[in-house]
Design a protein around this motif. Structure first.
Motif, PDB file in Angstrom:
ATOM      1  N   GLU A  35       0.791  -1.277   0.168  1.00  0.00           N
ATOM      2  CA  GLU A  35       0.081   0.134   0.135  1.00  0.00           C
ATOM      3  C   GLU A  35       0.935   1.370   0.001  1.00  0.00           C
ATOM      4  N   LEU A  37       1.390   5.600   0.265  1.00  0.00           N
ATOM      5  CA  LEU A  37       0.540   6.741   0.686  1.00  0.00           C
ATOM      6  C   LEU A  37       1.669   7.770   0.595  1.00  0.00           C
ATOM      7  N   ARG A  59      -2.659   6.401  -2.163  1.00  0.00           N
ATOM      8  CA  ARG A  59      -3.291   7.326  -1.160  1.00  0.00           C
ATOM      9  C   ARG A  59      -2.701   8.582  -1.012  1.00  0.00           C
TER      10      ARG A  59
END
Length: 289
Positions: A35, A37, A59
Motif C-alpha cells: 500500500e 501513501l 493514497r
C-alpha cells in the motif's frame, strides 16, 4: 505475500512532482504490491493533482502546511499495515526487499527498525553509510537479525508501525535533516531493536544540485539531539564546539543561532537515554567517558 498487504510505503514530499512520479511508477511495479501513501507537505507545484490524476491507486494525505519529516508520522498513523517502509520522492525499494523485511519482522518480535543497504544513482554506488552500519561495534543480538545500530537513512528504513508510534516517530523540534539518530535513540530506549540488514535494499537517486540550508540544519539538529537525549556535559561540549566553529563558519553561525532559539523547548522535552543506550551511543562514538 499474496492476499494481504502487511507492509505500506509512506513518501514524504514537497514540490518535487516529476521525481515523485518516477518513484511511484517504480513502487507500483514491486511484486509485494505494498500500500502506498503520499504525505504531501503543502506542495504548490501540482503534486496533488498529478497523484490524483495519474496514480489513483495511491493514497494521498494532503497536509495543510509543511511538516517536514513529521509528514512520515502522519502517514504512518494513516496506514493500518503492521510494517511501514519510508521512501523519499527520489528513492524506492528493490524488488523483493520489502517482502524480506516483512519476514524479518515476523520472525523477530523485538525488531523495531531495519536500516537497509542503500545504492545511489544509476550506477548503484553503495552509500558510504552502508559500511559504517555494517561495521557497527554494537554487533549482533541473539533475538535480532543483522547488526545493531543507532543510525540509518530515513529513505532506507522500514519500521514496525507499533514500535515507531510507541517511540513517537520523528521529533517535531528537528523538523528535517539529520532526524534519524534521535528516532534510533528513542526506539532503543523503549527496548526496540534497530538493526542493519543488508539483504534489504533501497535505491536513492538524489538530485545533483545541493540542497540550500541542509548543512545548517544538520549541525543544528545534531546539537539539539544532544540536548534532548544525551548527558548535560556532552551537550555542553557539542554546543561549545559549534560556538567555536561559528567564529569562522557561516553555516555554524546560523546553526548556533537556531539552536539557541530552540534550546528552551529542547530542555522542556529533554529525556536522557537509559544507561545501556547511552553506553551504546558512546561506544559508537569511540568514547567511554
Amino acid at each position: 505475500m499474496t492476499g494481504h498487504r502487511p507492509l505500506g510505503v509512506v513518501i514524504a514530499t514537497r514540490d518535487r512532482r516529476d521525481r515523485l512520479a518516477g518513484t511511484l511508477r517504480r513502487l507500483l511495479e514491486l511484486p509485494e504490491r505494498p500500500e502506498i501513501l503520499v504525505a504531501d507537505n503543502a506542495s504548490t507545484d501540482g503534486t496533488r493533482e498529478m497523484v490524483a490524476r495519474d496514480f489513483p491507486e495511491v493514497r494521498l494525505l494532503a497536509l495543510p502546511v509543511n511538516h517536514g519529516a513529521l509528514a512520515r508520522n502522519h502517514g504512518a498513523r494513516a496506514l493500518t499495515t503492521p510494517y511501514v517502509a519510508f521512501s523519499d520522492d527520489d528513492s524506492w525499494w528493490a524488488p523483493g526487499s520489502l517482502g524480506r523485511a516483512a519476514e524479518l519482522f515476523d520472525a523477530h518480535p523485538r525488531l523495531g527498525l531495519i536500516a537497509a543497504r542503500t545504492l545511489v544513482g544509476p550506477a548503484e554506488i553503495p552509500d558510504p553509510l552502508n559500511d559504517v552500519l555494517a561495521g557497527s561495534p554494537l554487533g549482533p543480538a541473539t533475538d535480532l537479525p543483522g547488526t545493531q545500530v543507532l543510525g540509518f537513512l530515513a529513505c532506507g528504513a522500514v519500521v514496525r508501525r507499533d514500535a515507531y508510534l510507541d517511540a513517537g516517530g520523528f521529533h517535531r523540534l528537528l523538523f528535517f535533516a539529520g532526524e534519524e539518530t534521535l528516532l534510533a535513540y528513542d526506539l532503543a530506549a523503549r527496548g526496540w531493536g534497530v538493526t542493519h540488514c543488508p539483504e534489504v535494499v533501497a535505491h536513492h537517486h538524489p538530485s545533483p544540485a545541493p540542497r540550500e540550508g541542509r548543512p545548517v540544519l544538520q549541525l543544528r539538529n545534531a546539537t539539539l539531539t544532544a540536548w534532548l537525549r544525551r548527558p548535560v556535559p556532552y551537550a555542553l561540549a557539542r554546543t561549545g564546539a559549534l560556538a567555536a566553529d561559528a567564529r569562522g563558519d557561516r553555516h555554524a553561525r546560523r546553526a548556533l543561532r537556531e539552536v539557541l532559539v530552540r534550546l528552551p523547548a529542547a530542555l522542556r522535552e529533554r529525556r536522557p537515554l537509559p544507561p545501556q543506550v547511552e553506553r551504546a551511543a558512546r561506544l559508537l562514538e569511540g568514547t567511554t567517558a
